[in-house]
Scaffold this active site. Sequence first.
Site, PDB file in Angstrom:
ATOM      1  N   ASP A  65       3.934  -9.958  -1.273  1.00  0.00           N
ATOM      2  CA  ASP A  65       4.724  -8.842  -0.744  1.00  0.00           C
ATOM      3  C   ASP A  65       6.143  -9.024  -1.265  1.00  0.00           C
ATOM      4  OD1 ASP A  65       6.165  -6.980   0.627  1.00  0.00           O
ATOM      5  OD2 ASP A  65       5.317  -7.421   2.595  1.00  0.00           O
ATOM      6  N   TYR A 158      14.797   7.163  -3.680  1.00  0.00           N
ATOM      7  CA  TYR A 158      13.942   6.683  -4.773  1.00  0.00           C
ATOM      8  C   TYR A 158      14.709   6.707  -6.100  1.00  0.00           C
ATOM      9  CZ  TYR A 158       9.979   6.138  -7.939  1.00  0.00           C
ATOM     10  OH  TYR A 158       9.124   5.692  -8.937  1.00  0.00           O
ATOM     11  N   LYS A 162      15.597   3.466  -8.405  1.00  0.00           N
ATOM     12  CA  LYS A 162      15.209   3.296  -9.810  1.00  0.00           C
ATOM     13  C   LYS A 162      16.439   3.254 -10.721  1.00  0.00           C
ATOM     14  CE  LYS A 162      10.688   2.837  -9.618  1.00  0.00           C
ATOM     15  NZ  LYS A 162      10.109   1.499  -9.772  1.00  0.00           N
TER      16      LYS A 162
HETATM   17  P1  NDP Z   1       0.402   2.913  -7.196  1.00  0.00           P
HETATM   18  O1  NDP Z   1       0.720   3.322  -5.798  1.00  0.00           O
HETATM   19  O2  NDP Z   1      -0.936   3.234  -7.753  1.00  0.00           O
HETATM   20  O3  NDP Z   1       0.662   1.334  -7.348  1.00  0.00           O
HETATM   21  C1  NDP Z   1       1.714   0.686  -6.715  1.00  0.00           C
HETATM   22  C2  NDP Z   1       1.423  -0.801  -6.718  1.00  0.00           C
HETATM   23  O4  NDP Z   1       2.546  -1.488  -6.134  1.00  0.00           O
HETATM   24  C3  NDP Z   1       0.205  -1.148  -5.873  1.00  0.00           C
HETATM   25  O5  NDP Z   1      -0.542  -2.128  -6.545  1.00  0.00           O
HETATM   26  C4  NDP Z   1       0.789  -1.717  -4.610  1.00  0.00           C
HETATM   27  O6  NDP Z   1      -0.077  -2.722  -4.072  1.00  0.00           O
HETATM   28  C5  NDP Z   1       2.050  -2.374  -5.157  1.00  0.00           C
HETATM   29  N1  NDP Z   1       3.072  -2.583  -4.141  1.00  0.00           N
HETATM   30  C6  NDP Z   1       3.751  -1.663  -3.416  1.00  0.00           C
HETATM   31  N2  NDP Z   1       4.576  -2.269  -2.548  1.00  0.00           N
HETATM   32  C7  NDP Z   1       4.406  -3.602  -2.721  1.00  0.00           C
HETATM   33  C8  NDP Z   1       4.953  -4.747  -2.119  1.00  0.00           C
HETATM   34  N3  NDP Z   1       5.834  -4.656  -1.121  1.00  0.00           N
HETATM   35  N4  NDP Z   1       4.572  -5.971  -2.550  1.00  0.00           N
HETATM   36  C9  NDP Z   1       3.661  -6.080  -3.532  1.00  0.00           C
HETATM   37  N5  NDP Z   1       3.095  -5.040  -4.146  1.00  0.00           N
HETATM   38  C10 NDP Z   1       3.461  -3.812  -3.734  1.00  0.00           C
HETATM   39  O7  NDP Z   1       1.543   3.566  -8.086  1.00  0.00           O
HETATM   40  P2  NDP Z   1       1.949   3.383  -9.640  1.00  0.00           P
HETATM   41  O8  NDP Z   1       0.996   2.551 -10.356  1.00  0.00           O
HETATM   42  O9  NDP Z   1       2.228   4.735 -10.135  1.00  0.00           O
HETATM   43  O10 NDP Z   1       3.343   2.644  -9.432  1.00  0.00           O
HETATM   44  C11 NDP Z   1       3.703   1.461 -10.110  1.00  0.00           C
HETATM   45  C12 NDP Z   1       5.181   1.495 -10.416  1.00  0.00           C
HETATM   46  O11 NDP Z   1       5.455   2.592 -11.287  1.00  0.00           O
HETATM   47  C13 NDP Z   1       6.084   1.704  -9.190  1.00  0.00           C
HETATM   48  O12 NDP Z   1       7.217   0.880  -9.341  1.00  0.00           O
HETATM   49  C14 NDP Z   1       6.481   3.184  -9.293  1.00  0.00           C
HETATM   50  O13 NDP Z   1       7.708   3.441  -8.681  1.00  0.00           O
HETATM   51  C15 NDP Z   1       6.551   3.337 -10.793  1.00  0.00           C
HETATM   52  N6  NDP Z   1       6.452   4.683 -11.326  1.00  0.00           N
HETATM   53  C16 NDP Z   1       5.403   5.510 -11.033  1.00  0.00           C
HETATM   54  C17 NDP Z   1       5.328   6.769 -11.595  1.00  0.00           C
HETATM   55  C18 NDP Z   1       4.226   7.723 -11.276  1.00  0.00           C
HETATM   56  O14 NDP Z   1       4.434   8.948 -11.425  1.00  0.00           O
HETATM   57  N7  NDP Z   1       3.056   7.267 -10.891  1.00  0.00           N
HETATM   58  C19 NDP Z   1       6.337   7.223 -12.558  1.00  0.00           C
HETATM   59  C20 NDP Z   1       7.412   6.288 -12.756  1.00  0.00           C
HETATM   60  C21 NDP Z   1       7.441   5.066 -12.186  1.00  0.00           C
HETATM   61  P3  NDP Z   1      -0.369  -3.039  -2.549  1.00  0.00           P
HETATM   62  O15 NDP Z   1      -0.239  -1.753  -1.781  1.00  0.00           O
HETATM   63  O16 NDP Z   1      -1.758  -3.583  -2.573  1.00  0.00           O
HETATM   64  O17 NDP Z   1       0.648  -4.065  -2.177  1.00  0.00           O
HETATM   65  C1  8X3 Z   2       7.810   8.678 -10.399  1.00  0.00           C
HETATM   66  C2  8X3 Z   2       8.145   9.902 -11.134  1.00  0.00           C
HETATM   67  O1  8X3 Z   2       9.347  12.137 -11.004  1.00  0.00           O
HETATM   68  O2  8X3 Z   2       7.909  11.536  -9.148  1.00  0.00           O
HETATM   69  O3  8X3 Z   2       8.769   7.684 -10.599  1.00  0.00           O
HETATM   70  O4  8X3 Z   2      10.022  10.470  -9.428  1.00  0.00           O
HETATM   71  S1  8X3 Z   2       8.894  11.056 -10.141  1.00  0.00           S
END
Ligand code: NDP
Ligand code: 8X3
Length: 260
Positions: A65, A158, A162
């Site tokens: 975490d 958010y 970022k």
């Molecule tokens: P998901 O929700 O599919 O994955 C998020 C991952 O982060 C999960 O594996 C979750 O695991 C883990 N996570 C969240 N909080 C914690 C924590 N406190 N400790 C450990 N693990 C944690 O989303 P994405 O794959 O899309 O997101 C991955 C990254 O990409 C994030 O940083 C997100 O902000 C970023 N991102 C996403 C975009 C999108 O449009 N999808 C675009 C730009 C950036 P678990 O819950 O098991 O802990």
């Molecule tokens: C995730 C992309 O546009 O939803 O980081 O913020 S957006």
Amino acid sequence: MINRLANKWVLITGASSGFGAAAACAFGAEKSKLLLGARRVDRLEQVAAASRKAGAPAAHVQSLDVTKTSSVEDFVKWVRGHADKVDVLINNAGGALGLDPVATGKDEDWETMFQSNVLGVLRMTRAALPLMVNNPGSYILNIGSVAGHVAYEGGAAYCGAKAAELQITRALRLELNGTGVRVGTIDPGMAETEFSVVRFKGDTARAKKVYEGVEPLTAEDLAEILVWVASRPPHVCVDELLVKCTDQAAIHKVHRRKVN
Ligand code: NDP
Ligand code: 8X3
């Protein structure tokens, strides 16, 4: 073709779904050895099995975490039990909670977003750095977002988180200059993972709407990019990479096809 990732130790936070899970399989296919962390260990076990099937010679999982310093420190202690160095650290754990304007924003959402996306990156990097600084060519890859570059309504916390991640990456790049450790940020636009389901707290219909009529990025698209970036020769550092789906020209300009 040289495989620069074979037998390299790749540590991925947030490997239980989305980008992190897809990256585990993609690095596994390159024969990297994996150290995977997230809170949902059952999901991590599934990802590890898929990664081994893809070709990973080793895939270890451990509860993590990133919002808690003690959890991050325990995790890195566990890493040391498997590996004497980290070659690639992917600080991916994070996400968004809610889409409220500041006027009605919730403390707990703001706190979680800054804890995971900002402090989580700092904590994990601090803890893993001793396993990287004597390992020139190793790579810290942070997952940022287009949201760190451009603000949108309802995204104050958010986008702020970022944007902080982007500046943390830039500061680290300066601090580590001369060590041979590479630092970069990969900043995606909209990608269909569990991101929106988490943001809308389980409201899958609302999450689905985000991608309606659009062909968004996939987790596999990102994984392919991470593998490409991490496999550049040690003297090449991809500092910052903005990646959007073709339909998303800008945060507020998304082409949507009509849906029946
Ligand atoms: P998901 O929700 O599919 O994955 C998020 C991952 O982060 C999960 O594996 C979750 O695991 C883990 N996570 C969240 N909080 C914690 C924590 N406190 N400790 C450990 N693990 C944690 O989303 P994405 O794959 O899309 O997101 C991955 C990254 O990409 C994030 O940083 C997100 O902000 C970023 N991102 C996403 C975009 C999108 O449009 N999808 C675009 C730009 C950036 P678990 O819950 O098991 O802990
Ligand atoms: C995730 C992309 O546009 O939803 O980081 O913020 S957006």
